[in-house]
Design a protein around this motif. Sequence first.
Motif, PDB file in Angstrom:
ATOM      1  N   SER A 138      75.617  63.595  33.734  1.00  0.00           N
ATOM      2  CA  SER A 138      74.898  63.697  32.374  1.00  0.00           C
ATOM      3  C   SER A 138      73.625  62.768  32.393  1.00  0.00           C
ATOM      4  O   SER A 138      73.874  61.608  32.584  1.00  0.00           O
ATOM      5  CB  SER A 138      75.724  63.196  31.278  1.00  0.00           C
ATOM      6  OG  SER A 138      74.941  63.312  30.178  1.00  0.00           O
ATOM      7  N   ALA A 139      72.663  63.334  32.155  1.00  0.00           N
ATOM      8  CA  ALA A 139      71.139  62.343  32.142  1.00  0.00           C
ATOM      9  C   ALA A 139      71.403  61.536  30.936  1.00  0.00           C
ATOM     10  O   ALA A 139      70.791  60.458  30.894  1.00  0.00           O
ATOM     11  CB  ALA A 139      70.036  63.308  31.932  1.00  0.00           C
ATOM     12  N   ALA A 140      72.234  61.998  29.844  1.00  0.00           N
ATOM     13  CA  ALA A 140      72.149  61.150  28.670  1.00  0.00           C
ATOM     14  C   ALA A 140      73.057  59.792  29.085  1.00  0.00           C
ATOM     15  O   ALA A 140      72.489  58.812  28.505  1.00  0.00           O
ATOM     16  CB  ALA A 140      72.777  62.073  27.417  1.00  0.00           C
ATOM     17  N   VAL A 141      74.176  60.054  29.772  1.00  0.00           N
ATOM     18  CA  VAL A 141      74.867  58.864  30.006  1.00  0.00           C
ATOM     19  C   VAL A 141      73.980  57.837  30.971  1.00  0.00           C
ATOM     20  O   VAL A 141      74.245  56.903  30.544  1.00  0.00           O
ATOM     21  CB  VAL A 141      76.154  59.368  30.629  1.00  0.00           C
ATOM     22  CG1 VAL A 141      76.957  57.988  31.040  1.00  0.00           C
ATOM     23  CG2 VAL A 141      76.997  60.084  29.856  1.00  0.00           C
ATOM     24  N   ARG A 142      73.497  58.382  31.844  1.00  0.00           N
ATOM     25  CA  ARG A 142      72.417  57.674  32.756  1.00  0.00           C
ATOM     26  C   ARG A 142      71.541  56.879  31.871  1.00  0.00           C
ATOM     27  O   ARG A 142      71.195  55.573  32.116  1.00  0.00           O
ATOM     28  CB  ARG A 142      72.053  58.391  33.882  1.00  0.00           C
ATOM     29  CG  ARG A 142      72.839  58.947  35.009  1.00  0.00           C
ATOM     30  CD  ARG A 142      72.459  59.491  36.181  1.00  0.00           C
ATOM     31  NE  ARG A 142      71.263  60.400  35.923  1.00  0.00           N
ATOM     32  CZ  ARG A 142      71.519  61.674  35.929  1.00  0.00           C
ATOM     33  NH1 ARG A 142      72.597  62.141  35.995  1.00  0.00           N
ATOM     34  NH2 ARG A 142      70.569  62.593  35.489  1.00  0.00           N
ATOM     35  N   ALA A 143      70.983  57.716  30.820  1.00  0.00           N
ATOM     36  CA  ALA A 143      70.027  56.951  30.182  1.00  0.00           C
ATOM     37  C   ALA A 143      70.283  55.911  29.234  1.00  0.00           C
ATOM     38  O   ALA A 143      69.619  54.846  29.165  1.00  0.00           O
ATOM     39  CB  ALA A 143      69.100  58.043  29.269  1.00  0.00           C
TER      40      ALA A 143
END
Length: 438
Positions: A188-193
């Motif tokens: 998930s890009a949101a988790v990495r962000a």
Amino acid sequence: MLTLLTGRAAPVRAPHPLRAEAVRGFTPWAGAAVLLTAGAMLGGTADRWQGDWAATATEVHTVLLITLPLAGAAGCWQGGRERRRGTEELWGTTVRPPLTRLLTAALPVALWVAAGYFAVALLALLATWPYAQGDRPHPSLLPGDTVAMAAAALAGHVLGRAVPTRLAAPLLGVGGFLGLGTTLGDPSAAVRALSPVTSSLDELPVWWQSCAMAVWTGGLALAAVLACAARRRVTFLLPLAAALAAGTLLAQTGDGLWRPDPLARRQVCDTSVAPAICVNARYAGMLPQVREALSGITGKLEGVRNLPARWADHAGAPHAGEARLPGITPLGWSTVRGRLTDPRQFAWEAVTALENSDCPESAMTLRVLRADDAVESYLAPNTLQRQGLVPGDGPAEERRLLAARARLAGMAEQRRRDWLSAYFAARRGCRPKEIPAL
């Protein structure tokens, strides 16, 4: 004078409790632990980043994977101090409000661990400066990282007060490391962000990322502190709202938090030789070394036709008319602290790049391999001899290889130029039958 006039000694002003907490006991050791741990990690990998500003910033940021759990564990241990001493009830009788007592004990640890991390980051930048070959420092993530360190210590302190066990600190450290490590591989890009340890070597963060990350981590920690000890607990909603707003912005932006480094797309070239020699603009200072390493090759190729226009150093496959320059990066292999580790090996790899590596396997006949060996031996003679690349290795095949090398090296100048011109035309066109005999 006051003593002589009044007959009484002047009152001695007691040191501020915050100062006493900051210079005594466990608190300075927490900062020293962060400093030594992060310093040891960076020192052990210095070959990989020293001399590259982008790699230095990435390594310093990645150290958070260890230092953030360490900061949280240090804060947690400090938070359980009064319970271990059995002085909780005594502290409850003081006139200071609970929030003041909490901050007096928690802030010194937070400031020390943040200062330890900040000092390591500055030392890493100073260690890179003498060997940098281009580019510029990348300190944009440092403010957010420093705030995250302080926030981890504050949040850990609250947890240490709330959880009545001595194992809380080590468990928090281990759990924090595992949790942060999991975010690095999350799809998930949101988790990495939202993770404070996410980084990208060849990309730059947007200008506001560090500020948003500081509000995200600092807001959550401050909300936990106010919810634990504020006289009006509802005040925790204000930093919590700020943290959620920053977190929402980070999560919605996702991978857009990183943008391509424009300098990494540029090349600096020496067009005085053929093929021209180009290096990535981030390592422009390496061009004289690379030119010197390839000088023996370019001198012998003078007047030879059908060569690539340049050795190129950029991401992706070489464009038409280009050959890939041997890798300057990742650091620690062919380049360490701004110097080529093995110029002869570098030259040999540059020769092999002039050959077309995209030809099908069926085109790699024994005749092609023998011709390749002779050309590489002539252009880059000081490299290690290729082993195990020619079918039928043995004394007879070795004699054939040595004879082919000798015939190419013993040719007249013009004849050798013509032979090499025909060789490169056939080799780059994947036409093995057109390679002239040796």
